[in-house]
Design a protein around this motif. Structure first.
Motif, PDB file in Angstrom:
ATOM      1  N   ALA A   1     -17.202 -14.020  17.446  1.00 51.70           N
ATOM      2  CA  ALA A   1     -15.741 -14.326  17.633  1.00 51.70           C
ATOM      3  C   ALA A   1     -14.880 -14.679  16.119  1.00 51.70           C
ATOM      4  O   ALA A   1     -13.665 -14.161  16.381  1.00 51.70           O
ATOM      5  N   ASP A   2     -15.517 -14.996  15.155  1.00 51.15           N
ATOM      6  CA  ASP A   2     -14.852 -15.064  14.062  1.00 51.15           C
ATOM      7  C   ASP A   2     -14.795 -13.687  13.392  1.00 51.15           C
ATOM      8  O   ASP A   2     -14.063 -13.556  12.325  1.00 51.15           O
ATOM      9  N   GLY A   3     -15.582 -12.628  13.890  1.00 51.89           N
ATOM     10  CA  GLY A   3     -15.190 -11.150  13.454  1.00 51.89           C
ATOM     11  C   GLY A   3     -13.967 -10.629  13.936  1.00 51.89           C
ATOM     12  O   GLY A   3     -13.280 -11.047  14.899  1.00 51.89           O
ATOM     13  N   PRO A   4     -13.878  -9.481  13.569  1.00 50.06           N
ATOM     14  CA  PRO A   4     -12.528  -8.471  14.122  1.00 50.06           C
ATOM     15  C   PRO A   4     -12.863  -8.102  15.358  1.00 50.06           C
ATOM     16  O   PRO A   4     -14.001  -7.717  15.947  1.00 50.06           O
ATOM     17  N   PHE A   5     -11.717  -7.933  16.131  1.00 53.06           N
ATOM     18  CA  PHE A   5     -11.643  -7.260  17.520  1.00 53.06           C
ATOM     19  C   PHE A   5     -10.821  -5.976  17.304  1.00 53.06           C
ATOM     20  O   PHE A   5      -9.598  -6.074  17.205  1.00 53.06           O
ATOM     21  N   ILE A   6     -11.444  -4.780  17.306  1.00 57.41           N
ATOM     22  CA  ILE A   6     -10.928  -3.482  17.028  1.00 57.41           C
ATOM     23  C   ILE A   6     -10.637  -2.685  18.336  1.00 57.41           C
ATOM     24  O   ILE A   6     -11.662  -2.274  18.993  1.00 57.41           O
ATOM     25  N   GLU A   7      -9.653  -2.470  18.722  1.00 55.68           N
ATOM     26  CA  GLU A   7      -9.310  -1.800  19.924  1.00 55.68           C
ATOM     27  C   GLU A   7      -8.848  -0.432  19.638  1.00 55.68           C
ATOM     28  O   GLU A   7      -7.952  -0.265  18.911  1.00 55.68           O
ATOM     29  N   VAL A   8      -9.513   0.451  20.324  1.00 49.41           N
ATOM     30  CA  VAL A   8      -9.422   1.987  20.227  1.00 49.41           C
ATOM     31  C   VAL A   8      -8.898   2.414  21.372  1.00 49.41           C
ATOM     32  O   VAL A   8      -9.793   2.683  22.385  1.00 49.41           O
ATOM     33  N   ASN A   9      -7.708   3.187  21.666  1.00 45.00           N
ATOM     34  CA  ASN A   9      -7.321   3.663  22.811  1.00 45.00           C
ATOM     35  C   ASN A   9      -7.806   5.236  22.831  1.00 45.00           C
ATOM     36  O   ASN A   9      -6.960   6.099  22.143  1.00 45.00           O
ATOM     37  N   CYS A  10      -8.730   5.510  23.288  1.00 42.87           N
ATOM     38  CA  CYS A  10      -9.395   7.001  23.305  1.00 42.87           C
ATOM     39  C   CYS A  10      -8.402   7.941  23.774  1.00 42.87           C
ATOM     40  O   CYS A  10      -8.553   9.213  23.398  1.00 42.87           O
ATOM     41  N   GLY A  11      -7.513   7.587  24.580  1.00 45.22           N
ATOM     42  CA  GLY A  11      -6.664   8.712  25.374  1.00 45.22           C
ATOM     43  C   GLY A  11      -5.546   9.017  24.529  1.00 45.22           C
ATOM     44  O   GLY A  11      -4.679   9.655  24.786  1.00 45.22           O
ATOM     45  N   ALA A  12      -5.303   8.245  23.452  1.00 39.94           N
ATOM     46  CA  ALA A  12      -3.731   8.252  22.673  1.00 39.94           C
ATOM     47  C   ALA A  12      -4.227   8.792  21.462  1.00 39.94           C
ATOM     48  O   ALA A  12      -2.917   9.116  20.807  1.00 39.94           O
ATOM     49  N   ILE A  13      -5.501   9.211  20.862  1.00 36.36           N
ATOM     50  CA  ILE A  13      -5.634  10.026  19.591  1.00 36.36           C
ATOM     51  C   ILE A  13      -5.972  11.037  20.332  1.00 36.36           C
ATOM     52  O   ILE A  13      -6.769  11.529  20.619  1.00 36.36           O
ATOM     53  N   PRO A  14      -5.234  12.281  19.282  1.00 33.11           N
ATOM     54  CA  PRO A  14      -5.273  13.625  19.469  1.00 33.11           C
ATOM     55  C   PRO A  14      -6.989  13.924  19.057  1.00 33.11           C
ATOM     56  O   PRO A  14      -7.356  13.298  17.957  1.00 33.11           O
ATOM     57  N   ASP A  15      -7.189  14.964  19.844  1.00 30.66           N
ATOM     58  CA  ASP A  15      -8.616  15.246  19.614  1.00 30.66           C
ATOM     59  C   ASP A  15      -9.016  15.696  18.201  1.00 30.66           C
ATOM     60  O   ASP A  15     -10.099  15.181  17.350  1.00 30.66           O
ATOM     61  N   ALA A  16      -8.118  16.331  17.521  1.00 30.52           N
ATOM     62  CA  ALA A  16      -8.162  16.802  16.142  1.00 30.52           C
ATOM     63  C   ALA A  16      -8.453  15.646  15.173  1.00 30.52           C
ATOM     64  O   ALA A  16      -8.955  15.667  14.036  1.00 30.52           O
ATOM     65  N   LEU A  17      -7.795  14.414  15.464  1.00 29.46           N
ATOM     66  CA  LEU A  17      -7.606  13.524  14.633  1.00 29.46           C
ATOM     67  C   LEU A  17      -8.660  12.445  14.897  1.00 29.46           C
ATOM     68  O   LEU A  17      -8.863  11.197  14.236  1.00 29.46           O
ATOM     69  N   PHE A  18      -9.503  12.484  15.889  1.00 27.40           N
ATOM     70  CA  PHE A  18     -10.151  11.381  16.576  1.00 27.40           C
ATOM     71  C   PHE A  18     -11.312  11.015  15.589  1.00 27.40           C
ATOM     72  O   PHE A  18     -11.626   9.933  15.364  1.00 27.40           O
ATOM     73  N   GLU A  19     -11.896  11.923  15.034  1.00 27.14           N
ATOM     74  CA  GLU A  19     -13.262  11.706  13.959  1.00 27.14           C
ATOM     75  C   GLU A  19     -12.590  10.981  12.855  1.00 27.14           C
ATOM     76  O   GLU A  19     -13.271   9.964  12.406  1.00 27.14           O
ATOM     77  N   ALA A  20     -11.538  11.383  12.186  1.00 28.25           N
ATOM     78  CA  ALA A  20     -10.971  10.971  11.041  1.00 28.25           C
ATOM     79  C   ALA A  20     -10.381   9.321  11.457  1.00 28.25           C
ATOM     80  O   ALA A  20     -10.749   8.621  10.466  1.00 28.25           O
ATOM     81  N   GLU A  21      -9.973   9.096  12.528  1.00 20.71           N
ATOM     82  CA  GLU A  21      -9.340   7.839  12.766  1.00 20.71           C
ATOM     83  C   GLU A  21     -10.594   6.867  13.344  1.00 20.71           C
ATOM     84  O   GLU A  21     -10.322   5.531  12.756  1.00 20.71           O
ATOM     85  N   LEU A  22     -11.561   7.423  13.872  1.00 22.25           N
ATOM     86  CA  LEU A  22     -12.719   6.640  14.116  1.00 22.25           C
ATOM     87  C   LEU A  22     -13.570   6.220  12.907  1.00 22.25           C
ATOM     88  O   LEU A  22     -14.016   5.057  12.787  1.00 22.25           O
ATOM     89  N   PHE A  23     -13.911   7.172  12.238  1.00 18.09           N
ATOM     90  CA  PHE A  23     -14.971   7.133  11.031  1.00 18.09           C
ATOM     91  C   PHE A  23     -14.572   6.582   9.827  1.00 18.09           C
ATOM     92  O   PHE A  23     -15.362   6.436   8.833  1.00 18.09           O
TER      93      PHE A  23
END
Length: 453
Positions: free
Chosen positions: A193-215
């Motif tokens: 609970a004291d750590g971050p909660f990171i939400e990623v909307n997989c449907g909102a990130i273009p395929d070409a940018l997904f790897e860069a945004e995620l990793f």
């Protein structure tokens, strides 16, 4: 001194506002104090009709028709032309044959008391607003997960159990049922609970940018990349929770990358050669039926089993009708506090909202209530204040189910709706009577019966 002179002297010596009328509203006796109260010459009131005086705006409403209708004592608040508020009491006078012959009314100026009351109400509203805001901030993650249905209770019980362990959780349900809020609740009740909660909307990130945004990516690793590079969502979630929303929207190519991440909890940044480890807890969510997607070769079976360790399905709102009223109360408290507006739903609106299908689930309900609080012109929100689409749905529902309502109940409901609309449009009961084609005393009686102010 004649008998009447004696009565007249006694009447004026009381220094009280006392007015006597016939049953048809003609003024036959009046004290001098009455003239001061209404700022008129007492002699000008004698022989006048109280109904004419109301039409002229001297005072409203009237004691005479109320007493004639009830044949008993009535007490109410009357508004005078200059805005003062009077607490008026009307009394019937009967002759020896028990026939009503006169109506006596007296009043006290309660303007100051009404202003004090209004001030106290405003202070109470403000205190409630502050209290509600503090409560909202304290329990923000659980606020949208309110209800008493068995379906929701089972969901919350499962979420409580799974919160204490790091098992992967897959949240299922239609759009708008509250999957994101449930994910936050699980995070807030976990040891992370004291750590971050990171939400990623997989449907909102273009395929070409997904790897860069995620990793993460290193500076200059691709055209348009930030020169200093950028930390990815996975690394940001280390020590906390990574929430992959709309995971069913991932392309097959990106599904492979997510599968490897789940298995190894490590990744290579785009443009980098050093493997990076991230300690995160994974929660996923989708409104798709992933089993069918697997059958149709649109979703990898191995990834599906990795995500689906503990599935939790949130039922749609139409399947948990018991939760609608508690949700409405919670959201109304929230929005009236947020916008500092005193608004309540009428009993008719509350009933009608409970009968809708809510295809957009809790999100649709939230949006509608916020709109009503912001746009409603009066403190009480009536069916006429609902957006057209919702009124049409409600009308259709009522027509389909009108056999569940007796004829008298239907007539009472329609009568009240018409009176509410007329009361909002016209200031005097005489104008309301003209508009509805009934007598003014009937208007007064019906307003009192339906408790319409």
């Amino acid at each position: 001194m004649t008998e009447w002179d004696e009565y007249k002297t006694l009447l004026h010596s009381l220094q009280e506002d006392i007015l006597v009328t016939t049953t048809d509203g003609t003024i036959v006796k009046v004290s001098e104090a009455t003239g001061k109260i209404y700022d008129v010459n007492v002699d000008e009131l004698m022989g006048r009709s109280v109904f004419d005086l109301e039409r002229e705006g001297l005072f409203t409403p009237l004691a005479t028709p109320m007493v004639v209708e009830s044949k008993g004592r009535v007490t109410f608040v009357q508004t005078v032309a200059d805005g003062k508020k009077l607490l008026v009491t009307g009394l019937p006078v009967f002759d020896d044959d028990e026939k009503l012959v006169r109506v006596v009314s007296y009043s006290h100026d309660v303007t100051e008391l009404m202003e004090i009351k209004a001030g106290m109400e405003e202070m109470t509203v403000e205190m409630e607003r502050v209290r509600g805001e503090l409560h909202r901030l304290k329990q923000q993650s659980e606020e949208k997960l309110i209800g008493k249905s068995d379906g929701l209770r089972n969901v919350l019980a499962t979420a409580e159990q799974v919160a204490g362990v790091d098992a992967n959780v897959l949240l299922l349900g239609e759009s708008g049922v509250g999957k994101t809020h449930l994910a936050k609740m699980i995070h807030d009740k976990s040891e992370r609970a004291d750590g971050p909660f990171i939400e990623v909307n997989c449907g909102a990130i273009p395929d070409a940018l997904f790897e860069a945004e995620l990793f993460e990516y290193k500076g200059g690793s691709f055209t348009g990349a930030n020169k200093g590079g950028k930390k990815g969502f996975v690394e940001m979630a280390s020590g906390g929770t990574l929430f992959l929303d709309e995971v069913g929207e991932l392309s097959l190519q990106n599904q492979v990358k997510v599968l490897k991440l789940i298995q190894e909890k490590s990744f290579y940044p785009v443009g980098g050669r050093k493997e990076t480890h991230s300690d995160f807890r994974l929660i996923s969510a989708t409104n798709r039926q992933l089993e069918k997607s697997v059958e149709n070769k649109q979703f990898r079976e191995d990834l599906y089993f990795r995500l689906n360790v503990v599935p939790i399905t949130i039922p749609p709102l139409r399947e948990r009708k018991e939760d609608i009223t508690p949700l409405i109360q919670s959201f109304m408290d929230h929005f009236t506090s947020r916008y500092n507006r005193k608004r309540v739903l009428s009993r008719e609106v509350l009933h009608d909202l409970n009968e809708l299908e809510w295809r957009g689930n809790v999100r649709e309900l939230t949006n509608l209530l916020e709109r009503l609080v912001v746009t409603s012109p009066t403190p009480i929100i009536h069916p006429a204040d609902l957006p057209e689409g919702y009124r049409r749905n409600i009308d259709t529902y009522s027509e389909m189910n009108n056999l569940e309502e007796s004829l008298n109940e239907t007539l009472e409901r329609v009568e009240k709706e018409r009176l509410v609309q007329a009361r909002r449009k016209f200031k005097t009961t005489t104008k309301i009577a003209n508009a509805l084609g009934i007598s003014q005393p009937s208007v007064v009686r019906k307003l009192k019966k339906h408790r319409i102010k």
